[in-house]
Design an enzyme around this catalytic site. Structure first.
Site, PDB file in Angstrom:
ATOM      1  N   SER A   1       8.294 -16.786  -3.655  1.00  0.00           N
ATOM      2  CA  SER A   1       6.849 -16.547  -3.046  1.00  0.00           C
ATOM      3  C   SER A   1       5.360 -16.969  -3.495  1.00  0.00           C
ATOM      4  O   SER A   1       5.003 -17.581  -4.563  1.00  0.00           O
ATOM      5  CB  SER A   1       7.013 -15.193  -2.884  1.00  0.00           C
ATOM      6  OG  SER A   1       4.944 -14.097  -3.301  1.00  0.00           O
TER       7      SER A   1
ATOM      8  N   ASP B   1      10.609  -4.632   2.830  1.00  0.00           N
ATOM      9  CA  ASP B   1       9.989  -6.017   0.960  1.00  0.00           C
ATOM     10  C   ASP B   1       9.090  -5.654   0.199  1.00  0.00           C
ATOM     11  O   ASP B   1       7.745  -4.344   0.554  1.00  0.00           O
ATOM     12  CB  ASP B   1       9.191  -7.320   1.181  1.00  0.00           C
ATOM     13  CG  ASP B   1       8.901  -7.884   0.794  1.00  0.00           C
ATOM     14  OD1 ASP B   1       9.322  -8.550  -0.339  1.00  0.00           O
ATOM     15  OD2 ASP B   1       7.554  -8.234   0.483  1.00  0.00           O
TER      16      ASP B   1
ATOM     17  N   TYR C   1       2.661  -4.262  -7.916  1.00  0.00           N
ATOM     18  CA  TYR C   1       2.410  -2.817  -6.468  1.00  0.00           C
ATOM     19  C   TYR C   1       2.225  -1.915  -6.739  1.00  0.00           C
ATOM     20  O   TYR C   1       3.130  -1.341  -7.724  1.00  0.00           O
ATOM     21  CB  TYR C   1       3.392  -2.471  -4.946  1.00  0.00           C
ATOM     22  CG  TYR C   1       3.686  -3.807  -4.353  1.00  0.00           C
ATOM     23  CD1 TYR C   1       2.749  -5.316  -4.492  1.00  0.00           C
ATOM     24  CD2 TYR C   1       4.482  -4.395  -3.034  1.00  0.00           C
ATOM     25  CE1 TYR C   1       2.664  -6.238  -3.275  1.00  0.00           C
ATOM     26  CE2 TYR C   1       4.539  -5.382  -2.309  1.00  0.00           C
ATOM     27  CZ  TYR C   1       3.430  -6.931  -2.573  1.00  0.00           C
ATOM     28  OH  TYR C   1       3.871  -7.576  -2.143  1.00  0.00           O
TER      29      TYR C   1
ATOM     30  N   ARG D   1       0.601  -1.256   0.021  1.00  0.00           N
ATOM     31  CA  ARG D   1       0.142   0.318  -0.253  1.00  0.00           C
ATOM     32  C   ARG D   1       0.580   1.449  -0.078  1.00  0.00           C
ATOM     33  O   ARG D   1       0.598   2.579   0.818  1.00  0.00           O
ATOM     34  CB  ARG D   1      -1.239   0.141   1.589  1.00  0.00           C
ATOM     35  CG  ARG D   1      -2.668  -1.149   0.722  1.00  0.00           C
ATOM     36  CD  ARG D   1      -2.801  -0.862   0.654  1.00  0.00           C
ATOM     37  NE  ARG D   1      -4.198  -1.790  -0.119  1.00  0.00           N
ATOM     38  CZ  ARG D   1      -4.264  -1.658  -0.807  1.00  0.00           C
ATOM     39  NH1 ARG D   1      -4.622  -1.808  -2.098  1.00  0.00           N
ATOM     40  NH2 ARG D   1      -5.764  -3.156  -0.897  1.00  0.00           N
TER      41      ARG D   1
ATOM     42  N   ARG E   1       1.960   3.861  13.300  1.00  0.00           N
ATOM     43  CA  ARG E   1       1.120   2.515  13.584  1.00  0.00           C
ATOM     44  C   ARG E   1       2.849   1.764  13.306  1.00  0.00           C
ATOM     45  O   ARG E   1       3.002   0.708  13.777  1.00  0.00           O
ATOM     46  CB  ARG E   1       0.458   1.694  13.091  1.00  0.00           C
ATOM     47  CG  ARG E   1      -1.173   2.256  13.592  1.00  0.00           C
ATOM     48  CD  ARG E   1      -1.132   1.814  14.660  1.00  0.00           C
ATOM     49  NE  ARG E   1      -1.147   0.837  14.344  1.00  0.00           N
ATOM     50  CZ  ARG E   1      -1.670  -0.464  15.530  1.00  0.00           C
ATOM     51  NH1 ARG E   1      -1.893   0.226  16.727  1.00  0.00           N
ATOM     52  NH2 ARG E   1      -1.255  -1.472  15.819  1.00  0.00           N
TER      53      ARG E   1
END
Length: 302
Positions: free
Chosen positions: A161, A54, A59, A29, A272
């Site tokens: 992955s 990563d 993305y 994101r 966060r």
């Protein structure tokens, strides 16, 4: 009370010789045009003790942006703050082709690696991973392409992955360098790495396990059914014991497995991100860990 063994210290990225933090930060994101805001996120992760970052070439579209957007944004951050690159172990992924959907042929892998390096503005990445297995690519062809990239100094280590155990073993059979990592979805609500033998294979082959979506795509933070509510309640109990929040407890449960999985935290909020070290605090007894597992399974172990 006897807790399961756990060390908050950096650990090896498989047999690559690279040391990484016990928690990674992911950039699924990572988006937008505000380079200063993007830099603050990266800096917050570095300040929180994260060294493994990563990303992936795919993305971008999920955020309404172009292919490669997250890598390009990180490249702009590096251009403005070159010192940040030296403070991280940089990992990216490739092999997903919109509309195909996968290509791990040698020609595509070579151009995908080069394109990622160009977007990131770097000469090499520390870990390059095949994002999803290409059923039509022979593992020998894939192996030669990865070895060529490593020999050229473009990548330091290779990983996989979303591979099955057999796909990982097949690729390793043709590689002359060790696979450093495997990246499955793994959380208290996504137990396939336990059931499939992936974690056992990781311990056997000395693979670093990079766990994506360790909070079950947000479900553990916003439980929606009886199963997730029961698991969340157990995490809340552990969180209260150690004075942390539920997400920290959920991440610590993953890390308590002897394969020493490295959860990839995806939050994009600097406040966060700063709380990431809390996940290194909770400790689990065997009985408590198994209680979470059985709550997720919805049945008792025999």
């Amino acid at each position: 009370m006897t807790y399961l063994p756990f060390s908050p210290d950096p650990r090896p990225l498989g047999k690559s010789g690279i040391m990484v933090s016990p928690i990674a930060w992911g950039m699924w994101r990572f988006a937008g045009d505000d380079v200063n805001a993007a830099r603050r996120k990266v800096e917050a992760a570095v300040d929180a003790g994260v060294t493994l970052f990563d990303t992936a070439d795919i993305y971008g579209p999920d955020n309404g942006e172009r292919f490669g957007a997250a890598e390009s944004l990180l490249g702009r951050v590096f251009a403005e703050s070159p010192g940040l690159r030296a403070r991280m172990v940089l990992a990216t992924k490739g092999g997903i082709v919109i509309g195909t959907p996968y290509d791990s042929g040698a020609a595509y892998l070579e151009q995908a690696i080069d394109a990622s390096l160009k977007r990131l503005g770097v000469e090499h990445v520390d870990l390059w991973q095949i994002h999803r297995p290409d059923i039509l690519a022979h593992p020998q062809e894939v192996a030669r392409a990865l070895e060529k990239a490593q020999a050229a100094g473009k990548i330091s280590a290779v990983g996989v992955s979303n591979f099955t155990t057999w796909q990982t073993a097949a690729l390793q059979q043709f590689l002359t360098i060790p696979i450093a990592s495997t990246q499955p979805e793994f959380s208290a609500l996504a137990l396939d790495p336990i059931r499939s033998g992936l974690l056992d294979q990781a311990m056997t082959m000395d693979l670093a396990v990079l766990a994506w979506s360790p909070l079950a795509r947000g479900t553990l933070m916003e439980p929606r059914d009886a199963r997730s509510l029961e698991v969340a309640a157990l995490f809340d109990r552990k969180a209260a014991e150690f004075g942390v929040d539920r997400s920290a407890a959920a991440l610590s449960w993953i890390m308590a497995h002897p394969a020493r999985p490295i959860p990839i935290v995806g939050t994009q909020r600097p406040d966060r991100i700063a709380l990431i070290p809390q996940a290194l605090e909770p400790r689990w007894t065997r009985a408590e860990w198994y209680a979470v597992l059985q709550a997720s399974m919805g049945e008792k172990l025999p």
